[in-house]
Enzyme design. Structure first.
Site, PDB file in Angstrom:
ATOM      1  N   GLU A  18       5.018  -5.057   7.143  1.00  0.00           N
ATOM      2  CA  GLU A  18       4.355  -3.920   7.792  1.00  0.00           C
ATOM      3  C   GLU A  18       4.893  -3.642   9.187  1.00  0.00           C
ATOM      4  OE1 GLU A  18       2.820  -6.276   6.046  1.00  0.00           O
ATOM      5  OE2 GLU A  18       1.099  -5.490   4.940  1.00  0.00           O
ATOM      6  N   ALA A  51       0.857  -1.173   0.000  1.00  0.00           N
ATOM      7  CA  ALA A  51       0.000   0.000   0.000  1.00  0.00           C
ATOM      8  C   ALA A  51       0.899   1.229   0.000  1.00  0.00           C
ATOM      9  CB  ALA A  51      -0.895  -0.009   1.235  1.00  0.00           C
ATOM     10  N   GLY A  91       0.554  -4.928   1.125  1.00  0.00           N
ATOM     11  CA  GLY A  91      -0.690  -4.970   0.346  1.00  0.00           C
ATOM     12  C   GLY A  91      -0.500  -5.632  -1.016  1.00  0.00           C
ATOM     13  N   GLU A 125      -0.843  -9.187  -0.332  1.00  0.00           N
ATOM     14  CA  GLU A 125      -2.263  -9.410  -0.010  1.00  0.00           C
ATOM     15  C   GLU A 125      -3.128  -9.382  -1.268  1.00  0.00           C
ATOM     16  OE1 GLU A 125      -2.180  -6.251   2.948  1.00  0.00           O
ATOM     17  OE2 GLU A 125      -2.630  -7.699   4.513  1.00  0.00           O
TER      18      GLU A 125
HETATM   19  C1  HXC Z   1       5.005   4.209  -1.545  1.00  0.00           C
HETATM   20  C2  HXC Z   1       6.896   3.193  -2.347  1.00  0.00           C
HETATM   21  C3  HXC Z   1       6.520   1.970  -1.740  1.00  0.00           C
HETATM   22  C4  HXC Z   1       5.299   1.939  -1.010  1.00  0.00           C
HETATM   23  C5  HXC Z   1       8.398   1.683  -2.762  1.00  0.00           C
HETATM   24  N1  HXC Z   1       8.061   2.959  -2.973  1.00  0.00           N
HETATM   25  N2  HXC Z   1       7.493   1.059  -2.014  1.00  0.00           N
HETATM   26  N3  HXC Z   1       6.150   4.292  -2.251  1.00  0.00           N
HETATM   27  N4  HXC Z   1       4.574   3.087  -0.937  1.00  0.00           N
HETATM   28  N5  HXC Z   1       4.839   0.839  -0.425  1.00  0.00           N
HETATM   29  C6  HXC Z   1       8.783   3.962  -3.720  1.00  0.00           C
HETATM   30  C7  HXC Z   1      10.018   4.446  -2.975  1.00  0.00           C
HETATM   31  O1  HXC Z   1       9.682   5.441  -2.045  1.00  0.00           O
HETATM   32  C8  HXC Z   1      10.859   5.003  -4.094  1.00  0.00           C
HETATM   33  O2  HXC Z   1      10.356   6.269  -4.472  1.00  0.00           O
HETATM   34  C9  HXC Z   1      10.541   4.049  -5.255  1.00  0.00           C
HETATM   35  O3  HXC Z   1       9.311   3.406  -4.919  1.00  0.00           O
HETATM   36  C10 HXC Z   1      11.608   2.991  -5.420  1.00  0.00           C
HETATM   37  O4  HXC Z   1      11.804   2.357  -4.145  1.00  0.00           O
HETATM   38  P1  HXC Z   1      13.248   2.141  -3.494  1.00  0.00           P
HETATM   39  O5  HXC Z   1      13.044   1.923  -2.048  1.00  0.00           O
HETATM   40  O6  HXC Z   1      14.199   3.224  -3.892  1.00  0.00           O
HETATM   41  O7  HXC Z   1      13.710   0.796  -4.220  1.00  0.00           O
HETATM   42  P2  HXC Z   1      14.645  -0.361  -3.652  1.00  0.00           P
HETATM   43  O8  HXC Z   1      15.857   0.231  -2.955  1.00  0.00           O
HETATM   44  O9  HXC Z   1      14.871  -1.272  -4.808  1.00  0.00           O
HETATM   45  O10 HXC Z   1      13.798  -1.101  -2.542  1.00  0.00           O
HETATM   46  C11 HXC Z   1      12.613  -1.800  -2.912  1.00  0.00           C
HETATM   47  C12 HXC Z   1      11.773  -2.149  -1.659  1.00  0.00           C
HETATM   48  C13 HXC Z   1      11.512  -0.887  -0.837  1.00  0.00           C
HETATM   49  C14 HXC Z   1      12.517  -3.193  -0.822  1.00  0.00           C
HETATM   50  C15 HXC Z   1      10.480  -2.771  -2.176  1.00  0.00           C
HETATM   51  O11 HXC Z   1      11.008   0.130  -1.704  1.00  0.00           O
HETATM   52  C16 HXC Z   1      10.539  -1.080   0.277  1.00  0.00           C
HETATM   53  O12 HXC Z   1      10.902  -1.622   1.305  1.00  0.00           O
HETATM   54  N6  HXC Z   1       9.308  -0.622   0.072  1.00  0.00           N
HETATM   55  C17 HXC Z   1       8.283  -0.652   1.099  1.00  0.00           C
HETATM   56  C18 HXC Z   1       7.748  -2.057   1.261  1.00  0.00           C
HETATM   57  C19 HXC Z   1       6.684  -2.100   2.358  1.00  0.00           C
HETATM   58  O13 HXC Z   1       6.975  -1.786   3.507  1.00  0.00           O
HETATM   59  N7  HXC Z   1       5.471  -2.472   1.988  1.00  0.00           N
HETATM   60  C20 HXC Z   1       4.357  -2.522   2.913  1.00  0.00           C
HETATM   61  C21 HXC Z   1       3.643  -1.217   2.855  1.00  0.00           C
HETATM   62  S1  HXC Z   1       2.357  -1.127   4.064  1.00  0.00           S
HETATM   63  P3  HXC Z   1      11.342   7.518  -4.751  1.00  0.00           P
HETATM   64  O14 HXC Z   1      10.397   8.647  -5.022  1.00  0.00           O
HETATM   65  O15 HXC Z   1      12.186   7.666  -3.543  1.00  0.00           O
HETATM   66  O16 HXC Z   1      12.135   7.087  -5.964  1.00  0.00           O
HETATM   67  C22 HXC Z   1       1.120  -2.015   3.402  1.00  0.00           C
HETATM   68  C23 HXC Z   1      -0.088  -2.121   4.300  1.00  0.00           C
HETATM   69  C24 HXC Z   1      -1.201  -2.811   3.610  1.00  0.00           C
HETATM   70  O17 HXC Z   1       1.168  -2.526   2.363  1.00  0.00           O
HETATM   71  C25 HXC Z   1      -2.407  -2.545   4.414  1.00  0.00           C
HETATM   72  C26 HXC Z   1      -3.647  -2.969   3.732  1.00  0.00           C
HETATM   73  C27 HXC Z   1      -4.910  -2.483   4.463  1.00  0.00           C
END
Ligand code: HXC
Length: 258
Positions: A132, A65, A109, A112
């Site tokens: 998360e 998400a 997400g 999911e």
């Molecule tokens: C918003 C995101 C994002 C996310 C990545 N990006 N994941 N933006 N929401 N979930 C963006 C980064 O900010 C970055 O933007 C660009 O995508 C590239 O990501 P990087 O981190 O630079 O890439 P990398 O170093 O290759 O790392 C990849 C990654 C990392 C390991 C996937 O991005 C990461 O850990 N992302 C978050 C994963 C996460 O925590 N997901 C769960 C989210 S909470 P810029 O602008 O800086 O280039 C969730 C809750 C669900 O999902 C609830 C449901 C009700």
């Protein structure tokens, strides 16, 4: 159909949805989910479509998400907006089978969303996780419920509590994905599987989807009763007559979807 953050195409009898927010690794915000919902509405209403594939990019199916969109949320923002489940329900309620074709990250997400689909086909590059906990939240679109059903308690707890990612081989061994294919063949393999499904009787395919899902929502006995009734009802279909006549006459069946 024209969308901003997804691309939709029709390939034969298959509806293909490609998440297209590459700069954010296909992070799922309300607009993405609304567009997926609208695309599913269109494919469900189209009698020419028998199955649907949802895919992302080589790097990410979806990295979760949209963290930026929810960073400043209060409890009431989340509660009132029913974030994020409001517009995610559409994936769950789709009656036609959906295959998730996953390459790269399927996190939070994103994992999911894949688990809401009926089959997950993974590229060898796929990485699944529910990280998360690192953000000070927990999975909120089924991660703590569908993951243990798919891979068992031990691995689900491991993934949700340590935030580690699971690669494609581990995901296949654990039962989360049905097959692992080379990354460059992913979409073709998913489309071929979807086309196979779409070639069968649509009502029967929908009955199978409903019955398998019932296995997760009822006791064994209730599920068996449900299956028995649905099985009986299949004999009301012209497709059943055609399928069995074709077998007896040693020819290919022509399903008319009723
Ligand atoms: C918003 C995101 C994002 C996310 C990545 N990006 N994941 N933006 N929401 N979930 C963006 C980064 O900010 C970055 O933007 C660009 O995508 C590239 O990501 P990087 O981190 O630079 O890439 P990398 O170093 O290759 O790392 C990849 C990654 C990392 C390991 C996937 O991005 C990461 O850990 N992302 C978050 C994963 C996460 O925590 N997901 C769960 C989210 S909470 P810029 O602008 O800086 O280039 C969730 C809750 C669900 O999902 C609830 C449901 C009700």
């Amino acid at each position: 159909m024209n969308f901003e953050l997804i691309i939709t195409e029709t390939r034969g009898r298959v509806g293909l949805i490609t998440l297209n927010r590459p700069k954010a690794l296909n992070a799922l915000n309300d607009q993405v989910m609304d567009e997926i919902g609208a695309a599913l509405d269109g494919f469900e209403a189209d009698d020419g479509i028998g199955a649907i594939v949802i895919t992302g990019s080589e790097k990410a199916f979806a990295a979760g998400a949209d963290i930026g969109a929810m960073a400043e949320f209060s409890y009431m923002d989340a509660y009132k907006g029913d974030y994020i489940t409001r517009n995610w329900e559409r994936v769950k309620t789709c009656r036609k089978p959906i295959i998730a074709a996953v390459a790269g990250f399927a996190l939070g997400g994103g994992c999911e969303l894949a688990m809401m689909c009926d089959i997950i086909i993974a590229a060898d590059s796929a990485r699944f996780g529910q990280p998360e906990v690192k953000l000070g939240i927990l999975p909120g679109a089924g991660g703590t419920q569908r993951l243990p059903r798919a891979v068992g308690k031990a691995k689900a707890m491991d993934l949700c509590l340590t935030a580690r990612f699971m690669d494609a081989a581990e995901a296949e061994k654990a039962g989360l994905v049905s097959r692992v294919v080379p990354a460059d063949k992913l979409v073709d393999e998913a489309l071929a599987a979807a086309e196979t499904i779409a070639g069968f009787s649509l009502p029967v395919v929908m009955m199978i989807k409903e019955s398998v899902n019932r296995a997760f929502e009822s006791s064994l006995n209730e599920g068996l009763l449900f299956e028995r009734r649905v099985f009986h009802s299949a004999f009301a279909l012209k497709d059943q007559k055609e399928g069995m006549a074709a077998f007896v006459e040693k020819r290919k069946p022509e399903f008319g979807h009723d």
